[in-house]
Design a protein around this motif. Structure first.
Motif, mmCIF file in Angstrom:
data_model
loop_
_atom_site.group_PDB
_atom_site.id
_atom_site.type_symbol
_atom_site.label_atom_id
_atom_site.label_comp_id
_atom_site.label_asym_id
_atom_site.label_seq_id
_atom_site.Cartn_x
_atom_site.Cartn_y
_atom_site.Cartn_z
ATOM 1 N N ALA A 202 0.820 -1.214 0.000
ATOM 2 C CA ALA A 202 0.000 0.000 0.000
ATOM 3 C C ALA A 202 0.856 1.266 0.000
ATOM 4 O O ALA A 202 0.565 2.229 -0.715
ATOM 5 N N GLN A 203 1.929 1.255 0.787
ATOM 6 C CA GLN A 203 2.799 2.434 0.847
ATOM 7 C C GLN A 203 3.511 2.669 -0.486
ATOM 8 O O GLN A 203 3.782 3.812 -0.861
ATOM 9 N N THR A 204 3.802 1.586 -1.210
ATOM 10 C CA THR A 204 4.571 1.698 -2.447
ATOM 11 C C THR A 204 3.690 1.992 -3.649
ATOM 12 O O THR A 204 4.064 2.787 -4.519
ATOM 13 N N PHE A 205 2.497 1.365 -3.706
ATOM 14 C CA PHE A 205 1.725 1.375 -4.952
ATOM 15 C C PHE A 205 0.378 2.079 -4.859
ATOM 16 O O PHE A 205 -0.482 1.871 -5.725
ATOM 17 N N THR A 206 0.164 2.888 -3.839
ATOM 18 C CA THR A 206 -1.073 3.673 -3.789
ATOM 19 C C THR A 206 -0.765 5.138 -3.527
ATOM 20 O O THR A 206 0.320 5.501 -3.084
ATOM 21 N N LEU A 207 -1.759 5.957 -3.801
ATOM 22 C CA LEU A 207 -1.715 7.382 -3.447
ATOM 23 C C LEU A 207 -2.771 7.581 -2.363
ATOM 24 O O LEU A 207 -3.975 7.498 -2.637
ATOM 25 N N ALA A 208 -2.327 7.770 -1.154
ATOM 26 C CA ALA A 208 -3.226 7.909 -0.004
ATOM 27 C C ALA A 208 -4.173 6.722 0.095
ATOM 28 O O ALA A 208 -5.370 6.868 0.371
ATOM 29 N N GLY A 209 -3.629 5.529 -0.154
ATOM 30 C CA GLY A 209 -4.412 4.309 0.013
ATOM 31 C C GLY A 209 -5.226 3.892 -1.185
ATOM 32 O O GLY A 209 -5.890 2.850 -1.164
ATOM 33 N N LYS A 210 -5.194 4.662 -2.251
ATOM 34 C CA LYS A 210 -5.979 4.346 -3.444
ATOM 35 C C LYS A 210 -5.067 4.205 -4.665
ATOM 36 O O LYS A 210 -4.003 4.823 -4.729
ATOM 37 N N ALA A 211 -5.519 3.403 -5.615
ATOM 38 C CA ALA A 211 -4.770 3.262 -6.858
ATOM 39 C C ALA A 211 -4.773 4.583 -7.621
ATOM 40 O O ALA A 211 -5.765 5.314 -7.584
ATOM 41 N N PRO A 212 -3.686 4.917 -8.306
ATOM 42 C CA PRO A 212 -3.677 6.142 -9.102
ATOM 43 C C PRO A 212 -4.705 6.083 -10.228
ATOM 44 O O PRO A 212 -4.951 5.011 -10.797
ATOM 45 N N GLN A 213 -5.302 7.200 -10.525
ATOM 46 C CA GLN A 213 -6.287 7.291 -11.596
ATOM 47 C C GLN A 213 -5.614 7.646 -12.923
ATOM 48 O O GLN A 213 -4.463 8.089 -12.956
ATOM 49 N N LYS A 214 -6.340 7.435 -14.001
ATOM 50 C CA LYS A 214 -5.836 7.799 -15.326
ATOM 51 C C LYS A 214 -5.372 9.254 -15.340
ATOM 52 O O LYS A 214 -6.109 10.152 -14.926
ATOM 53 N N GLY A 215 -4.132 9.479 -15.764
ATOM 54 C CA GLY A 215 -3.599 10.825 -15.862
ATOM 55 C C GLY A 215 -2.904 11.329 -14.615
ATOM 56 O O GLY A 215 -2.180 12.330 -14.672
ATOM 57 N N GLU A 216 -3.101 10.664 -13.480
ATOM 58 C CA GLU A 216 -2.416 11.082 -12.253
ATOM 59 C C GLU A 216 -0.927 10.763 -12.342
ATOM 60 O O GLU A 216 -0.523 9.749 -12.927
ATOM 61 N N ILE A 217 -0.121 11.618 -11.737
ATOM 62 C CA ILE A 217 1.323 11.405 -11.712
ATOM 63 C C ILE A 217 1.661 10.455 -10.568
ATOM 64 O O ILE A 217 1.257 10.680 -9.422
#
Length: 575
Positions: A202-217
């Motif tokens: 979770a710490q490595t592959f999420t952004l604040a606990g969520k998967a990155p969305q299309k277009g997010e850096i």
């Protein structure tokens, strides 16, 4: 209304819907093609992520070889498409070397932990109330082979320093990259279940606990650091140095079984690609522990029929292709395993005579149950990429964590997920693919290559588990039998049969009943009805038909053609 009539009504409505919303007409070629082929004289790269394609192309322009470009693109894909690959996984490659005029095969897959015996594993599975290996956690983890694969390829065919090849991926990992559409979709599906596994997923592959969305850096500084260590200190840093020691310590503290010794003793294997001739084209695959020779077996059966006369996606052609798949996949389930532990009857499996005998089992109706043959008498989520350079070298490379993002296990600070390829071991003690310490499991990932008149013709692949052999056959027949160009062959409608036996010996009533054919939505209704009349069960699925890239060499004009299909986020580009 009966269930069958309701399905027929649905299919009729679907046929009308498809005709109303068909692909736009094209002036040239097939109207289902999403674009023209890419054509270039100096080099070509095709991957499933456009930024990775551009990285590979930049390496070619800097004077790198096709292998250099493949390594650089693969490193970038491990960052940008972690849903399909990464340095916690394995790698296979077929390389055409223009200098020696020879094909080389590399099996860079890892082995099971030497400290975990069959008896111990069975006890662990019993505690979990399982009879087969799970897809997540520590038990399915085998030694990652990808990094060693890079260095084996580079030592033999590389031109630029490894540090230069890994720099683009390191920079993107530190500075961030925008997540593409399909990758974002699969990432979102992985996060809930993998976040529960040991380590720092979770710490490595999420952004604040969520998967990155299309277009997010998205950034992965931990992976940037790991790649930097590999770039500076070489392959041994991963298998003997600080990275290996961190892996060993984490596994000991969290109930894992990979040890420093497993990493230290890992090695890739150079192998001779195997081939059959299909209508004048020599089609090459790597030998087991992968499933590549299933492609060759299917082609041997199909060569006995005039598919061109039957027509693309005709009822008769689809019936024959599905039935040949059923026959071959029973052999796949029984005979494909690590050749260091089992002497598979490869000569018999690839024999034309054996194919003729197996073809006799194909009737006018769908087979409800088929068994493996006796070839001794005649003595199956991933990324695929391909590259080609100005000197005529070509690389067909496939790399995977197996199920999407793998086991879910992430060593804190390393930035990558360990593969779960060990799930594909059988626990049947009499099976060729039975679990054993230090053994390579059955693998689904297969790179493809085609030669014509002793010269390279096409480097290609189609990712996606058990879809891969079926997809390879569809691509080859699309080009050779049905006259499609490289882009059309990948964009064309696909099918996939489910329900054959697996190398894990997961038999079920579903398999006994002949399985099902999953089809894409624009197969003609009359064809579907004809297949149903033959006894085939039809289903519609969303996705699951693979992801294709290819490079074709035009020897007459001395140019490369590139293609990347529309089902993925990818791109083919040349210069």
């Amino acid at each position: 209304m009966t269930k069958k009539n309701r399905l027929l009504c649905f299919l009729g409505l679907l046929s009308i819907y498809s005709s109303l919303f068909a692909a736009p007409d094209r002036i040239n070629g097939q109207n289902f093609a999403t674009r023209s082929e890419v054509i270039a004289p100096n080099g070509m790269v095709a991957t499933s992520q456009p930024l990775a394609t551009q990285i590979g192309l930049d390496i070619l322009k800097q004077g790198g070889s096709a292998v250099d470009a493949a390594i650089a693109a693969n490193a970038a894909l491990g960052l940008m498409e972690p849903t399909g690959n990464g340095i916690g996984g394995d790698l296979y490659a077929i390389v055409w070397d223009a200098k020696t005029q020879q094909l080389y095969g590399l099996n860079a897959s890892g082995r099971s932990p030497k400290g975990l015996s069959y008896r111990q594993l069975k006890k662990q599975l019993k505690k979990l109330n399982r009879t087969a290996l799970p897809p997540l956690g520590m038990l399915p983890i085998s030694v990652p082979g990808a990094v060693d694969g890079w260095f084996e390829l580079h030592q033999k065919f590389g031109k630029l320093p490894v540090k230069q090849l890994l720099k683009p991926a390191i920079d993107y990992a530190n500075q961030g990259f925008p997540v593409t559409e399909l990758i974002a979709y699969y990432w979102h599906r992985s996060v809930p279940k993998l976040s529960q596994q040991p380590g720092s997923f979770a710490q490595t592959f999420t952004l604040a606990g969520k998967a990155p969305q299309k277009g997010e850096i998205f950034k992965n500084p931990a992976l940037a650091n790991t790649l930097s260590l590999i770039a500076d200190k070489g392959r041994d840093e991963f298998y003997r140095g600080s990275i290996a020691k961190k892996i060993d310590q984490f596994m000991r503290e969290n109930g894992g079984y990979i040890r420093l010794k497993d990493l230290q003793e890992h090695s890739s294997t150079w192998v001779k690609p195997l081939s059959v001739n299909y209508r004048g084209y020599d089609v090459y695959q790597l030998p087991p522990n992968g499933q590549g020779i299933a492609v060759l077996q299917m082609l041997n059966i199909l060569e006995q029929y005039d598919l061109r006369k039957m027509g693309f996606l005709s009822e008769q052609a689809l019936h024959l292709m599905v039935e040949s798949k059923k026959l071959v996949f029973e052999d796949r389930a029984k005979f494909y395993a690590d050749l260091d532990f089992y002497q598979a009857p490869l000569k018999g499996l690839l024999s034309k005579e054996y194919a003729r005998e197996r073809a006799k089992l194909i009737g006018d109706n769908a087979a409800q149950r088929v068994d493996s043959g006796n070839p001794a008498l005649y003595e199956g989520d991933t990324i695929y990429l391909t590259t080609a350079d100005k000197d005529g070298n070509m690389v067909s490379l496939i790399q995977s964590n197996y199920r999407g993002m793998g086991s879910g296990v992430v060593v804190p600070g390393l930035g990558f997920v360990f593969q779960d390829r060990g799930e594909l071991f059988s626990m049947d003690p009499k099976h060729a693919n039975v679990y054993a310490p230090g053994k390579r499991p059955f693998h689904t990932i297969i790179p493809g290559f085609v030669m014509k008149d002793n010269q390279p013709f096409m480097s290609f692949g189609l990712m996606g588990g058990q879809m891969q052999p079926q997809g390879h056959v569809q691509i080859i027949t699309n080009i050779i039998d049905f006259g499609m160009n490289l882009q059309e062959a990948g964009d064309a409608t696909r099918w996939q049969h489910f329900g054959s036996s697996e190398p894990t010996e997961a038999h079920s009533a579903y398999i006994q009943e002949g399985g099902e054919i999953a089809i894409e939505s624009d197969i003609d209704y009359q064809t579907i009805r004809g297949l149903m009349a033959r006894g085939h069960k039809i289903r519609f699925g969303r996705g699951g038909y693979g992801g294709y890239q290819a490079i074709l060499y035009d020897a007459k004009n001395k140019v490369y053609f590139g293609a990347s299909e529309s089902r993925k986020d990818g791109q083919a580009a040349g210069y």
